[in-house]
Write an enzyme that holds these catalytic residues in place. Sequence first.
Site, mmCIF file in Angstrom:
data_model
loop_
_atom_site.group_PDB
_atom_site.id
_atom_site.type_symbol
_atom_site.label_atom_id
_atom_site.label_comp_id
_atom_site.label_asym_id
_atom_site.label_seq_id
_atom_site.Cartn_x
_atom_site.Cartn_y
_atom_site.Cartn_z
ATOM 1 N N GLU A 210 10.521 0.085 6.533
ATOM 2 C CA GLU A 210 10.112 -0.993 5.462
ATOM 3 C C GLU A 210 10.743 -0.374 4.074
ATOM 4 O O GLU A 210 10.458 0.648 3.726
ATOM 5 C CB GLU A 210 8.391 -0.855 5.277
ATOM 6 N N CYS A 244 7.614 -2.519 -3.925
ATOM 7 C CA CYS A 244 9.153 -2.771 -3.297
ATOM 8 C C CYS A 244 9.348 -4.282 -3.320
ATOM 9 O O CYS A 244 10.392 -4.657 -3.096
ATOM 10 C CB CYS A 244 9.053 -2.118 -1.868
#
Length: 459
Positions: A210, A244
């Site tokens: 991720e 993010c």
Amino acid sequence: MNNIPEIVARQRAFFKSQASKSVSYRLSLLKTLRHEILSNEHAIYDALKHDFNKSKFETFISEFGLVLSELNLVIKKLNKWTKPKRVRSSLLTFPSREYIYKEPYGNVLIIAPWNYPFLLSIEPLIMAIAAGNTVVLKPSELTTHTSQLITHMIEKVFPSSLAASVEGGVDVATALLDQKWDYIFFTGSVPVGNIVAQAAAKHLTPVTLELGGKSPCIIDETVNLKLAARRISWGKFLNAGQTCIAPDYIIIKSNIKDQFVKLLKAEIHKRYGTNPKMSPDLPRIINKKHALRMADLLEGAEILFGGEVDIDLRYVAPTLVDSPDLNSKLMRDEIFGPILPILSYHTEKDLETIISNYSKPLAFYIFSNNKAFVERTLKTYSFGGGVVNDLLIHFGNHRLPFGGIGTSGMGAYHGKTGFDTFSHNKSISKRGNWADPGVRYAPYKGKLELLKKMFRYFS
């Protein structure tokens, strides 16, 4: 440093004992974990306050509440998820019954990031345990208060032979990656993701990465600009931009840019006051090193709003930057802070020129009421996941897989997808004995045409 090889060996022995495969055992541990999390609610708030100056509200909406929601879902659904799933048989395998069995991988390594240290440590831990694996978690060394609390909770809930938290810096991460794992789950930056992938490749270990990237946010002239400014002020400056999936830059239709900037300034003042430094609702940058990086990114930039940086207080003001060059420091890599470049476009070709300058992003946002434009744009660009007319909210739906593509990551999790990520699909065919068609057996003379018909009509 913890005796990592000893921990791994102990967990391997525990997994071989088959104890972690008991669904009732997993559920009892997950329920104990839920009790421990609820008991430590205020300690979690305090830890994130120390690490980020996060408010209780922001901690709940972006970490605590999401973890509880995911944990409740797993406890409710685990018995269903773990049952073998029967699939339709094929006449080519007649007579038989076919199933997919969910099998844990074994020993799992989870390396968590610092930006949402509780959420992004505990959520994958929950899913790995739910799937029947043993787990070694490495929380971030940059969020010391939260990491220490996570370690304390894991030690209280789980036997170390099933789950252990190993704290430390790069040396500990390196030592962990030197071990052989059955699965690795990493959340963090692209450069470190490369290191993790290389370490995993030595043992052909499957991974979920991720990562991140420069996530664009497009705004056209069909939207309610005030509403767009309101939603963007929330999504971009949540956690001081250290998210993010935060929009890394705006691309707005040129004829509405000035109006939007004016509205966005007003929204920032409304949310954080005329002096955001004094706001109890604006978190701090994780450390002085990252604050210095923010200051460096702003050098030479044309600042429309904000721009104040206080290294000692780890404070960076919500900042708007006008039309930076696509190859500038600010636009080269993911910003990961409360700095928002605002670019403009005239045509869809302009959008392509800007967006194609960067790798496939983790997130993609479009503010538009033009359905044809939205659908065309969503189909044109490749990205992990996105939202139309808002930011971040796709992360909050457990029915939507969350993950990247290309350099923004590989693999996905959340909800049932998270359970599946940490499970191997074991295909099983149970053949009946009451019939045994002879077409597959030698001699084959005269059987080929029959075989072709079977493949044509019965596959």
